[in-house]
Design a protein around this motif. Structure first.
Motif, PDB file in Angstrom:
ATOM      1  N   ASP A  57      27.806 -17.997   2.940  1.00 15.07           N
ATOM      2  CA  ASP A  57      29.064 -18.223   2.229  1.00 15.07           C
ATOM      3  C   ASP A  57      29.686 -16.923   1.720  1.00 15.07           C
ATOM      4  O   ASP A  57      30.641 -16.943   0.961  1.00 15.07           O
ATOM      5  CB  ASP A  57      28.834 -19.170   1.049  1.00 15.07           C
ATOM      6  CG  ASP A  57      27.810 -18.619   0.059  1.00 15.07           C
ATOM      7  OD1 ASP A  57      27.063 -17.679   0.422  1.00 15.07           O
ATOM      8  OD2 ASP A  57      27.756 -19.123  -1.086  1.00 15.07           O
TER       9      ASP A  57
ATOM     10  N   LYS B 258      37.446 -15.211   9.062  1.00 16.48           N
ATOM     11  CA  LYS B 258      36.482 -14.183   8.677  1.00 16.48           C
ATOM     12  C   LYS B 258      35.643 -13.829   9.908  1.00 16.48           C
ATOM     13  O   LYS B 258      35.345 -14.699  10.724  1.00 16.48           O
ATOM     14  CB  LYS B 258      35.559 -14.674   7.552  1.00 16.48           C
ATOM     15  CG  LYS B 258      36.279 -15.037   6.265  1.00 16.48           C
ATOM     16  CD  LYS B 258      35.326 -15.243   5.110  1.00 16.48           C
ATOM     17  CE  LYS B 258      34.454 -16.458   5.253  1.00 16.48           C
ATOM     18  NZ  LYS B 258      33.641 -16.710   4.026  1.00 16.48           N
TER      19      LYS B 258
ATOM     20  N   TYR C 209      44.632 -22.974   2.463  1.00 18.71           N
ATOM     21  CA  TYR C 209      43.248 -23.253   2.061  1.00 18.71           C
ATOM     22  C   TYR C 209      42.262 -23.094   3.218  1.00 18.71           C
ATOM     23  O   TYR C 209      41.268 -22.364   3.100  1.00 18.71           O
ATOM     24  CB  TYR C 209      43.151 -24.666   1.484  1.00 18.71           C
ATOM     25  CG  TYR C 209      41.764 -25.025   0.989  1.00 18.71           C
ATOM     26  CD1 TYR C 209      41.347 -24.630  -0.275  1.00 18.71           C
ATOM     27  CD2 TYR C 209      40.885 -25.747   1.790  1.00 18.71           C
ATOM     28  CE1 TYR C 209      40.066 -24.935  -0.728  1.00 18.71           C
ATOM     29  CE2 TYR C 209      39.606 -26.064   1.348  1.00 18.71           C
ATOM     30  CZ  TYR C 209      39.206 -25.664   0.075  1.00 18.71           C
ATOM     31  OH  TYR C 209      37.939 -25.962  -0.357  1.00 18.71           O
TER      32      TYR C 209
ATOM     33  N   ARG D 184      37.345 -10.457   5.880  1.00 15.08           N
ATOM     34  CA  ARG D 184      38.719 -10.865   6.176  1.00 15.08           C
ATOM     35  C   ARG D 184      39.602  -9.654   6.507  1.00 15.08           C
ATOM     36  O   ARG D 184      40.354  -9.669   7.467  1.00 15.08           O
ATOM     37  CB  ARG D 184      39.324 -11.612   4.992  1.00 15.08           C
ATOM     38  CG  ARG D 184      38.665 -12.959   4.688  1.00 15.08           C
ATOM     39  CD  ARG D 184      39.486 -13.738   3.668  1.00 15.08           C
ATOM     40  NE  ARG D 184      38.868 -15.003   3.340  1.00 15.08           N
ATOM     41  CZ  ARG D 184      38.048 -15.191   2.311  1.00 15.08           C
ATOM     42  NH1 ARG D 184      37.755 -14.185   1.511  1.00 15.08           N
ATOM     43  NH2 ARG D 184      37.524 -16.383   2.069  1.00 15.08           N
TER      44      ARG D 184
ATOM     45  N   ASP E  18      31.726 -13.276   1.508  1.00 15.92           N
ATOM     46  CA  ASP E  18      32.962 -12.704   2.023  1.00 15.92           C
ATOM     47  C   ASP E  18      32.737 -11.307   2.588  1.00 15.92           C
ATOM     48  O   ASP E  18      33.678 -10.672   3.067  1.00 15.92           O
ATOM     49  CB  ASP E  18      34.024 -12.638   0.921  1.00 15.92           C
ATOM     50  CG  ASP E  18      34.531 -14.018   0.535  1.00 15.92           C
ATOM     51  OD1 ASP E  18      34.462 -14.925   1.385  1.00 15.92           O
ATOM     52  OD2 ASP E  18      34.975 -14.193  -0.612  1.00 15.92           O
TER      53      ASP E  18
ATOM     54  N   ARG F 158      39.643 -19.452   4.531  1.00 15.26           N
ATOM     55  CA  ARG F 158      38.190 -19.644   4.508  1.00 15.26           C
ATOM     56  C   ARG F 158      37.552 -19.498   5.889  1.00 15.26           C
ATOM     57  O   ARG F 158      36.366 -19.218   5.988  1.00 15.26           O
ATOM     58  CB  ARG F 158      37.857 -21.016   3.904  1.00 15.26           C
ATOM     59  CG  ARG F 158      37.961 -20.991   2.379  1.00 15.26           C
ATOM     60  CD  ARG F 158      38.218 -22.357   1.778  1.00 15.26           C
ATOM     61  NE  ARG F 158      38.276 -22.263   0.333  1.00 15.26           N
ATOM     62  CZ  ARG F 158      39.320 -21.799  -0.343  1.00 15.26           C
ATOM     63  NH1 ARG F 158      40.390 -21.375   0.311  1.00 15.26           N
ATOM     64  NH2 ARG F 158      39.303 -21.717  -1.664  1.00 15.26           N
ATOM     65  N   LEU F 159      38.338 -19.696   6.930  1.00 17.02           N
ATOM     66  CA  LEU F 159      37.791 -19.610   8.285  1.00 17.02           C
ATOM     67  C   LEU F 159      38.127 -18.298   8.986  1.00 17.02           C
ATOM     68  O   LEU F 159      37.435 -17.919   9.935  1.00 17.02           O
ATOM     69  CB  LEU F 159      38.305 -20.783   9.126  1.00 17.02           C
ATOM     70  CG  LEU F 159      37.849 -22.180   8.678  1.00 17.02           C
ATOM     71  CD1 LEU F 159      38.402 -23.240   9.619  1.00 17.02           C
ATOM     72  CD2 LEU F 159      36.333 -22.278   8.607  1.00 17.02           C
TER      73      LEU F 159
END
Length: 353
Positions: free
Chosen positions: A89, A33, A26, A122, A91, A30-31
């Motif tokens: 926020d 990137k 999780y 990512r 991607d 999310r981090l």
């Protein structure tokens, strides 16, 4: 007291095990990137046995082939916060790459290019539309800037036009957690994603890297009107096809996906119906300063990413398991039974007669 202590250890153990599961599944996705904000410069240096130079001595452009030239290629990457995709926020990020190649001898600008890419933060993959109703990247967020061969008026620079198109394959970097496998990497010259083969590990400035080689076959990339003398013709102007082939070698730190080192071997030639001329043949590579900058980026980010993906979950998992086992032992283990109280002796009293 022992029961309370056991319950506390049990809660801490469960929390640690949950953290071991959540960090890689999780938190890490999310981090891991690339940051939206980007403003960096990389420099490649090398030599060319032949290179085309177009100069203007005041009476118009003059083309000539220079030999054994020392060259410097400067690439500047900058984020475009005017693009709609650039939200905190998101991607996806939108970055622009501008490259200039100059002759060290006199500073002559030999070539210049510019392109903008909307890519996955990512994976590093350039966005390629597939008919989505709500695409993550706008149609005008990815383009290649083309420079016309001639100016509209004498003394002016040729105008620039933007060719809005996808730039598939990896752009700017490899994915976080790069693997020992082949990847498709975008090639500026052909405008296509070309396979970069994994050839093995190699150490660069003390950093363990994966080495990838991108072998680009002879490819026609443009058709141009050029001076006839440039290709051995007598006509003032002839039409010639520009062909390119090259070998790009990339040394990538796998945890961060950062290209620690890069080398480009390129060959370009103009081909007309009856003759041809080499207009570039040389090799350029990251200079020492750029490699050191890339190593610094690896040092600043590798430990954090490893903690989120591997070392953190490992230690939390081990520590949580130990705490749970100790807690269970404390909770299940019974207190030793207390010894029975000694029986009181009966005192017999004899009546006196």
């Amino acid at each position: 007291m022992r029961r309370v202590f056991g319950l506390i250890l049990l809660a801490l153990g469960v929390f640690a095990v949950a953290g071991a599961v959540l960090l890689p599944t999780y938190v890490y996705p999310r981090l891991a990137k690339v940051p939206l904000d980007q403003d960096s410069t990389s420099v490649l240096e090398g030599t060319a046995s032949k290179v085309l130079a177009v100069t203007d001595n005041g009476s118009g452009p003059v083309s000539n082939i220079r030999e054994d030239a020392k060259l410097t290629a400067t690439g500047h990457v900058q984020a475009n916060f005017a693009a709609p995709e650039m939200r905190q926020d998101t991607d996806y990020a939108v970055w622009m790459l501008a490259v200039q190649v100059t002759d060290d001898a006199d500073g002559t600008l030999l070539s210049a290019s510019k392109r903008q890419v909307c890519f996955d933060r990512r994976t590093g993959e350039g966005y390629e539309p597939h008919g989505e109703t709500d695409p993550p990247c706008a149609a005008n967020s990815s383009y290649v800037t083309e420079l016309k061969d001639k100016a509209d008026k004498d003394g002016l620079k040729p105008p620039e036009t933007n060719d809005y198109k996808a730039q598939p394959g990896l752009n700017f970097k490899f994915p976080f957690g790069a693997e020992q496998k082949d990847y498709k990497v975008y090639d500026d010259n052909t405008g296509a994603a070309v396979t970069a083969r994994f050839v093995g590990p190699e150490t660069v400035n003390g950093i363990e890297t994966y080495k990838y080689v991108q072998d680009i076959p002879d490819t026609k990339i443009a058709t141009k009107d050029v001076p006839g003398a440039l290709v051995g013709r007598t006509e003032p102007t002839v039409q010639a096809d520009l062909y390119y082939r090259g070998i790009n070698t990339l040394w990538v730190e796998p945890v961060t996906g950062i290209e620690v080192k890069q080398q480009q071997q390129q060959h370009q030639e103009l081909r007309s119906l009856t003759s041809a001329a080499v207009v570039f043949d040389g090799t350029l590579a990251y200079n020492g300063t750029t490699i050191a900058q890339m190593v610094d980026q690896v040092d600043a980010n590798k430990g954090k990413l490893e903690f989120l993906s591997t070392t953190g979950p490992l230690w939390l998992g081990i520590g949580g398991a130990v705490l749970i086992i100790v807690a269970i032992v404390l909770l299940v283990r019974r207190r030793p039974a207390e010894p029975p109280a000694p029986r009181k002796r009966r005192q017999v009293v004899f009546a006196q007669t």
